[in-house]
Scaffold this motif. Structure first.
Motif, short mmCIF file in Angstrom:
data_model
loop_
_atom_site.label_atom_id
_atom_site.label_comp_id
_atom_site.label_asym_id
_atom_site.label_seq_id
_atom_site.Cartn_x
_atom_site.Cartn_y
_atom_site.Cartn_z
N GLU A 9 0.89 -0.72 0.15
CA GLU A 9 0.18 -0.40 -0.35
C GLU A 9 0.51 1.39 0.03
OE1 GLU A 9 -3.18 1.90 2.29
OE2 GLU A 9 -2.67 0.42 3.43
N LEU A 10 1.03 1.82 -1.12
CA LEU A 10 1.27 4.44 -0.70
C LEU A 10 0.19 4.55 -0.20
CD1 LEU A 10 2.13 3.91 -4.37
CD2 LEU A 10 4.21 3.23 -3.14
N VAL A 11 1.48 5.08 0.64
CA VAL A 11 0.87 6.24 1.61
C VAL A 11 0.78 7.52 1.47
CG1 VAL A 11 0.18 6.85 4.35
CG2 VAL A 11 -0.16 4.12 3.60
N PRO A 12 0.15 8.33 0.42
CA PRO A 12 1.34 9.50 0.31
C PRO A 12 0.72 10.33 1.84
CG PRO A 12 -1.12 10.08 -0.89
CD PRO A 12 -0.66 8.00 0.29
N PHE A 13 1.29 11.91 1.39
CA PHE A 13 1.61 12.87 2.86
C PHE A 13 0.07 13.62 2.27
CE2 PHE A 13 5.10 10.71 3.78
CZ PHE A 13 5.09 11.52 5.14
N ASN A 125 6.33 10.20 11.93
CA ASN A 125 6.97 10.30 13.63
C ASN A 125 6.44 8.73 13.42
OD1 ASN A 125 8.06 12.30 14.36
ND2 ASN A 125 7.06 12.81 15.38
N TYR A 126 4.93 8.41 12.98
CA TYR A 126 4.15 6.73 13.01
C TYR A 126 4.88 5.61 11.95
CZ TYR A 126 0.28 3.31 12.82
OH TYR A 126 -0.78 2.00 13.10
N TYR A 127 4.88 6.38 11.14
CA TYR A 127 6.28 5.75 10.02
C TYR A 127 7.51 4.93 10.49
CZ TYR A 127 1.44 4.13 7.71
OH TYR A 127 -0.08 3.46 7.48
N PHE A 128 8.29 6.22 10.16
CA PHE A 128 9.51 6.14 10.44
C PHE A 128 10.02 5.78 11.96
CE2 PHE A 128 9.05 8.76 6.45
CZ PHE A 128 8.86 7.74 5.63
N LEU A 222 7.37 11.84 -1.05
CA LEU A 222 7.76 10.60 -1.11
C LEU A 222 5.89 10.01 -0.28
CD1 LEU A 222 9.94 12.22 2.84
CD2 LEU A 222 10.98 10.65 0.39
N LEU A 223 6.64 9.25 -0.68
CA LEU A 223 5.76 7.68 -0.48
C LEU A 223 5.97 6.71 0.49
CD1 LEU A 223 4.19 7.27 -4.16
CD2 LEU A 223 2.78 8.54 -2.16
N VAL A 224 5.08 6.86 1.76
CA VAL A 224 5.48 5.58 2.38
C VAL A 224 5.23 4.03 1.72
CG1 VAL A 224 5.03 4.53 4.67
CG2 VAL A 224 5.00 7.14 3.92
N VAL A 225 5.72 3.09 1.93
CA VAL A 225 5.25 1.95 1.03
C VAL A 225 5.29 0.94 2.26
CG1 VAL A 225 6.05 -0.09 -0.47
CG2 VAL A 225 7.38 2.40 -0.92
N VAL A 226 4.00 1.07 2.80
CA VAL A 226 3.95 -0.70 3.73
C VAL A 226 3.69 -2.03 3.00
CG1 VAL A 226 1.97 -0.68 5.48
CG2 VAL A 226 2.24 1.38 4.99
N LEU A 227 4.04 -3.07 3.34
CA LEU A 227 4.58 -4.43 2.79
C LEU A 227 3.74 -4.95 3.23
CD1 LEU A 227 8.28 -4.44 2.28
CD2 LEU A 227 7.00 -3.92 0.52
N GLU A 228 2.94 -5.76 3.29
CA GLU A 228 2.35 -7.26 3.57
C GLU A 228 2.64 -7.21 4.60
OE1 GLU A 228 0.39 -10.49 1.38
OE2 GLU A 228 -1.10 -9.60 0.73
N ASN A 229 3.40 -7.82 4.72
CA ASN A 229 4.35 -7.70 6.19
C ASN A 229 4.29 -7.01 6.94
OD1 ASN A 229 6.82 -6.80 5.79
ND2 ASN A 229 8.02 -8.21 4.74
N ILE A 232 8.38 -1.24 6.27
CA ILE A 232 7.82 -0.21 5.68
C ILE A 232 8.85 -0.18 4.48
CG2 ILE A 232 8.03 2.40 5.95
CD1 ILE A 232 5.78 1.20 7.52
N ALA A 233 8.47 0.72 3.63
CA ALA A 233 9.75 1.67 2.78
C ALA A 233 9.18 3.06 2.65
CB ALA A 233 9.87 0.51 1.26
N VAL A 234 10.47 3.24 1.49
CA VAL A 234 10.09 5.23 1.12
C VAL A 234 9.62 5.18 -0.55
CG1 VAL A 234 10.99 7.25 0.84
CG2 VAL A 234 10.91 5.73 3.22
N GLU A 235 9.14 5.70 -1.25
CA GLU A 235 9.19 5.74 -3.10
C GLU A 235 9.80 7.07 -2.71
OE1 GLU A 235 6.81 5.16 -7.08
OE2 GLU A 235 6.21 3.95 -5.25
N TYR A 236 10.53 7.56 -3.63
CA TYR A 236 10.43 9.23 -3.62
C TYR A 236 10.53 9.68 -4.68
CZ TYR A 236 13.64 13.64 -4.59
OH TYR A 236 13.66 14.63 -4.57
N ARG A 237 9.15 10.63 -5.50
CA ARG A 237 9.07 10.90 -6.23
C ARG A 237 9.41 12.30 -6.63
NH1 ARG A 237 2.99 8.24 -7.12
NH2 ARG A 237 4.40 5.96 -7.08
#
Length: 289
Positions: A9-13, A125-128, A222-229, A232-237
């Motif tokens: 899932e991608l979570v945008p700011f 703060n919540y994700y990182f 930035l996009l927070v990438v929430v994996l199924e497990n 967390i990863a980060v995608e920079y656009r």
């Protein structure tokens, strides 16, 4: 997005307005006040994920006395888990409540709004984690009409303004990621401003606004990438366009875990205005057709 064959899932700011991130809760008791219900709902739903807002409204005049609520999550996955766990449960009252994901009568397009700086920090703060990110100011430039050392009398006589530009970057060491952002803030000086102290206060305010706008701008890329497990990863656009920058009033507002309910000034602008079923023709509620 897939990662290793699994959906992520991608979570945008950005302000969450999607149907799958919005829960509608109804058949709430008429006994407690709206404020008490709001606190109880926040306590019930916050363990499932970070909440953007919990808002409580009285039922329509044609319905029986009571309340309904609109709960917004940042994550659609969290909203789904909360809906499945809480639907038709008593939760904090003697009778069960109904919890459904938001749905629409027809296609209604909402323009996404950027989160203000306080909300961006809360989400980061919540994700990182509190120590998982930092900011570095690269430039804070005074672009004001008013020069250092000018008198208050001269400043107020010319309808001048204070303007500051800020360039900074958000640093995520664990992900080897840096995201730059820029912000420009302006505060007018009118004839009612008197004395160097008031000008100094406005100068500090304008600097703060420029920094907050730059921070929000950096997070939009930035996009927070929430994996199924759960990892967390980060995608920079870098080419991502900034979506509707927050207002200065919103930038100054403190983060509220339980935002204001109907009848109060929430300060979040058009995106947080409640949809009242057929009245707004956007959000489906039981009994509205």
């Amino acid at each position: 997005m897939r990662s290793g064959g699994r959906m992520a899932e991608l979570v945008p700011f950005a302000v969450p307005t999607e149907n799958d991130k919005t829960l509608v809760v109804w058949e709430l008791s008429s006994g407690p006040s709206a404020e008490d219900l709001q606190r109880s709902l926040f306590a019930v739903f916050s363990p499932f994920g970070l909440l953007y807002s919990v808002r409580v409204f009285p039922n329509a005049a044609v319905a029986r006395p009571g309340f309904y609520a609109i709960v917004k999550f940042y994550s659609a996955r969290d909203a789904r888990r909360a809906q499945k766990a809480c639907d038709r449960k008593q939760l904090f009252q003697n009778s069960p409540v109904k919890v459904h994901l938001g749905t629409k009568h027809k296609a209604v397009h909402h323009r996404a709004l950027a989160l203000n700086s306080s909300r961006c920090q809360e989400l980061a703060n919540y994700y990182f984690g509190f120590n998982g990110w930092s900011t570095r100011i690269m430039k804070l430039q005074n672009l004001s009409d008013l020069e250092e050392g000018e008198t208050a009398e001269r400043a107020t006589a010319q309808q001048q303004s204070l303007r500051f530009f800020c360039a900074l970057e958000v640093v995520l060491p664990a992900y080897a990621c840096r995201s730059p952002g820029a912000g420009l803030a302006e505060e007018p000086l009118d004839k009612q401003e008197e004395g160097p102290l008031s000008i100094l206060m406005k100068r500090k305010l304008t600097q703060k606004l420029a920094i907050q706008k730059a921070l929000s701008n950096a997070f939009q890329k930035l996009l927070v990438v929430v994996l199924e497990n759960g990892k967390i990863a980060v995608e920079y656009r870098p080419s991502e366009e900034v979506i509707d920058a927050p207002t200065e009033a919103e930038s100054l507002q403190d983060v509220m875990h339980v935002p204001s309910f109907a009848g109060e000034q929430g300060g979040h602008g058009e995106e947080d205005r409640p949809h009242l079923g057929a009245q707004e023709d956007a959000l489906w509620l039981p009994g509205t057709g």
